[in-house]
Design a protein around this motif. Structure first.
Motif, mmCIF file in Angstrom:
data_model
loop_
_atom_site.group_PDB
_atom_site.id
_atom_site.type_symbol
_atom_site.label_atom_id
_atom_site.label_comp_id
_atom_site.label_asym_id
_atom_site.label_seq_id
_atom_site.Cartn_x
_atom_site.Cartn_y
_atom_site.Cartn_z
ATOM 1 N N ARG A 86 -56.663 5.735 1.448
ATOM 2 C CA ARG A 86 -57.793 6.272 2.203
ATOM 3 C C ARG A 86 -58.579 7.248 1.342
ATOM 4 N NH1 ARG A 86 -55.942 7.381 8.494
ATOM 5 N NH2 ARG A 86 -55.153 5.268 8.912
ATOM 6 N N VAL A 87 -59.904 7.079 1.370
ATOM 7 C CA VAL A 87 -60.789 7.953 0.617
ATOM 8 C C VAL A 87 -61.981 8.312 1.498
ATOM 9 C CG1 VAL A 87 -60.132 7.034 -1.650
ATOM 10 C CG2 VAL A 87 -62.019 5.990 -0.382
ATOM 11 N N ASN A 88 -62.646 9.404 1.142
ATOM 12 C CA ASN A 88 -63.863 9.820 1.841
ATOM 13 C C ASN A 88 -65.065 9.571 0.947
ATOM 14 O OD1 ASN A 88 -62.098 10.726 3.783
ATOM 15 N ND2 ASN A 88 -62.330 12.894 3.280
ATOM 16 N N LYS A 89 -66.136 9.044 1.524
ATOM 17 C CA LYS A 89 -67.373 8.823 0.788
ATOM 18 C C LYS A 89 -68.500 9.548 1.514
ATOM 19 C CE LYS A 89 -65.689 5.964 -2.316
ATOM 20 N NZ LYS A 89 -65.665 6.300 -3.775
ATOM 21 N N VAL A 90 -69.294 10.314 0.743
ATOM 22 C CA VAL A 90 -70.346 11.144 1.324
ATOM 23 C C VAL A 90 -71.721 10.553 1.014
ATOM 24 C CG1 VAL A 90 -71.448 13.414 1.265
ATOM 25 C CG2 VAL A 90 -68.955 13.248 1.204
ATOM 26 N N PHE A 91 -72.544 10.433 2.067
ATOM 27 C CA PHE A 91 -73.927 9.978 1.937
ATOM 28 C C PHE A 91 -74.837 11.151 2.297
ATOM 29 C CE2 PHE A 91 -71.496 6.199 2.353
ATOM 30 C CZ PHE A 91 -72.219 5.148 1.804
ATOM 31 N N LYS A 92 -75.507 11.706 1.302
ATOM 32 C CA LYS A 92 -76.385 12.848 1.547
ATOM 33 C C LYS A 92 -77.689 12.387 2.198
ATOM 34 C CE LYS A 92 -74.577 15.328 -2.472
ATOM 35 N NZ LYS A 92 -74.923 15.972 -3.773
ATOM 36 N N SER A 93 -78.274 13.247 3.005
ATOM 37 C CA SER A 93 -79.489 12.884 3.734
ATOM 38 C C SER A 93 -80.625 12.508 2.789
ATOM 39 C CB SER A 93 -79.924 14.032 4.646
ATOM 40 O OG SER A 93 -80.153 15.214 3.897
ATOM 41 N N GLU A 94 -80.725 13.210 1.645
ATOM 42 C CA GLU A 94 -81.824 12.924 0.723
ATOM 43 C C GLU A 94 -81.662 11.586 0.008
ATOM 44 O OE1 GLU A 94 -79.116 16.033 -1.359
ATOM 45 O OE2 GLU A 94 -79.883 15.597 0.657
ATOM 46 N N ASP A 95 -80.435 11.000 0.056
ATOM 47 C CA ASP A 95 -80.203 9.709 -0.590
ATOM 48 C C ASP A 95 -80.392 8.520 0.349
ATOM 49 O OD1 ASP A 95 -79.538 11.030 -2.946
ATOM 50 O OD2 ASP A 95 -77.406 11.145 -2.439
ATOM 51 N N LEU A 96 -80.518 8.791 1.647
ATOM 52 C CA LEU A 96 -80.614 7.690 2.608
ATOM 53 C C LEU A 96 -81.965 6.998 2.511
ATOM 54 C CD1 LEU A 96 -79.042 9.317 5.810
ATOM 55 C CD2 LEU A 96 -77.921 7.964 4.040
ATOM 56 N N PRO A 97 -81.990 5.658 2.658
ATOM 57 C CA PRO A 97 -83.277 4.944 2.654
ATOM 58 C C PRO A 97 -84.085 5.298 3.892
ATOM 59 C CG PRO A 97 -81.495 3.444 3.252
ATOM 60 C CD PRO A 97 -80.848 4.730 2.830
ATOM 61 N N ARG A 98 -85.397 5.371 3.743
ATOM 62 C CA ARG A 98 -86.269 5.671 4.864
ATOM 63 C C ARG A 98 -86.620 4.389 5.609
ATOM 64 N NH1 ARG A 98 -84.046 9.640 4.097
ATOM 65 N NH2 ARG A 98 -84.878 11.583 3.248
ATOM 66 N N ILE A 99 -86.715 4.501 6.921
ATOM 67 C CA ILE A 99 -87.076 3.353 7.751
ATOM 68 C C ILE A 99 -88.541 2.996 7.505
ATOM 69 C CG2 ILE A 99 -87.261 2.466 10.105
ATOM 70 C CD1 ILE A 99 -84.415 2.956 9.281
ATOM 71 N N SER A 100 -88.797 1.741 7.201
ATOM 72 C CA SER A 100 -90.173 1.279 7.009
ATOM 73 C C SER A 100 -90.246 -0.198 7.374
ATOM 74 C CB SER A 100 -90.630 1.494 5.568
ATOM 75 O OG SER A 100 -89.996 0.584 4.689
#
Length: 377
Positions: free
Chosen positions: A205-219
């Motif tokens: 088991r591992v944790n993976k972090v997705f930062k808000s600034e890295d998320l794709p924008r909805i378009s």
């Protein structure tokens, strides 16, 4: 045969959703002591009429594209109200009572969605596990090291500036891909970072972090899940799990699901005005009929899930602050609360005309999209 199933599914969809919505208004009116003159499902010429002892007319009309509840109301110039019925008129009630009656319709739609989802989870529904396919190159998931076969088993929203997923105990359980999909949509539309608890193909088991600034924008031009790099791994035959919950857990999970879908839907609806959602994604009666028919042919659970999603959409649509909709009346009530006086009847009539033109325009746009979608070569 397929056309008959589509037509029947469409009529059932509108009948159930409209009836429940209008019954919300009806029940709230009765609770507040307002006399209900008519409860109608559909518009146009009545097919069936029943007059109850209470004086309410129950009407099934010929055009099944909506419905209404007609209340005793002194603002209606066509109504003649006797002195003994004056206290039963809608306009004679306190502000909170009038607002409650208006809001009860959309609230009934949200309640119906919770009930429908609860029935599905109580009966047990087959779903894909949240096991991931290989992320696309240059996607966010590929950059942080997700690989094919990783299974998401936990989820945690990250607060502003937070860069760690925290301990395993802090994660909420992710039971299936469907649950994960809505969580991802919530994070991407809300531009909020998150952490995933991953069980690797080797069992660790591992944790993976997705930062808000890295998320794709909805378009309208891009697929956010592909850009994120998180998509389900689908095998042949599909490796399904059964999501079956007890009564209380089913209601709680259904309530959470309705809240989540409502948030995402509201943001996507607002995207019509900000440009993040394309206008050609609006669907009209042909789209509803098509989706109702297809879901009904797959099975009762997909059809019930479709009803729940449509019920949420109708609840949200009616809360838009446009005259002619429940949200417009609530906007009048908000003005009355702040200004201490009601908007005059002539002004309301003018605003109603503007609201009518806006709704007709949206309806024509949705119908045009339907025709483009289904009749274009």
């Amino acid at each position: 045969m397929q056309a008959l199933i589509t037509l029947a599914s469409f009529l059932v969809t509108l009948g159930v959703l409209v009836s429940f919505h209008e019954y919300g208004h009806f029940l709230a009116a009765r609770l507040c002591g307002v006399k209900v003159l008519r409860f109608a499902v559909g518009f146009g010429k009545p097919i069936y009429t029943y007059r109850a002892k209470s004086g309410t007319e129950w009407v099934l009309a010929s055009i099944p594209l909506g419905g209404y509840v007609k209340l005793l109301d002194g603002r209606d110039s066509e109504q003649s109200i006797s002195s003994q019925d004056r206290a039963k008129a809608f306009d004679s009630k306190r502000l909170w009572q009038r607002s409650f009656i208006v809001a009860a319709g959309p609230l009934a739609n949200f309640l119906l969605a919770v009930i429908l989802f609860s029935v599905i989870y109580l009966s047990g529904v087959p779903q894909l596990p949240a096991r991931l396919q290989a992320p696309a190159e240059q996607s966010v998931a590929a950059k942080i090291g997700l690989i094919e076969g990783d299974q998401v088993i936990g989820w945690k929203y990250l607060s502003s500036g937070q860069v760690s997923g925290g301990t395993i105990e802090q994660f909420d359980v992710v039971p299936s891909w469907n649950a994960l999909r809505w969580l991802l949509m919530d994070a991407m539309t809300g531009e909020q970072g998150f952490a995933l608890e991953i069980q690797t193909p080797g069992g660790s088991r591992v944790n993976k972090v997705f930062k808000s600034e890295d998320l794709p924008r909805i378009s309208p031009e891009t697929d956010p899940f592909k850009a994120l790099g998180i998509l389900p791994k689908v095998s042949t035959p599909p490796d399904l799990i059964e999501l079956k919950l007890g009564p209380l857990d089913a209601i709680a999970f259904a309530g959470e699901r309705v809240y989540l879908i409502t948030k995402v839907s509201l943001r996507l609806m607002m995207g019509l005005f900000t440009g993040t959602t394309a206008l050609n994604q609006l669907g009209g009666p042909l789209s509803i009929a098509d989706m109702a028919g297809k879901s009904a042919q797959v099975g009762w659970q997909p059809f019930v899930a479709f009803l729940a999603l449509m019920s949420i959409s109708i609840g949200l649509l009616n809360l838009l602050p446009l005259p002619m909709l429940d949200g417009g009346q609530l906007l009048y009530d908000a003005w009355e609360l702040l200004a201490g006086k009601r908007i005059s009847v002539p002004m309301q009539e003018k605003l109603q005309k503007v609201g009518f033109l806006l709704l007709v325009s949206l309806s024509l746009l949705a119908l045009f999209n339907d025709l483009q979608r289904y009749l274009s070569p």
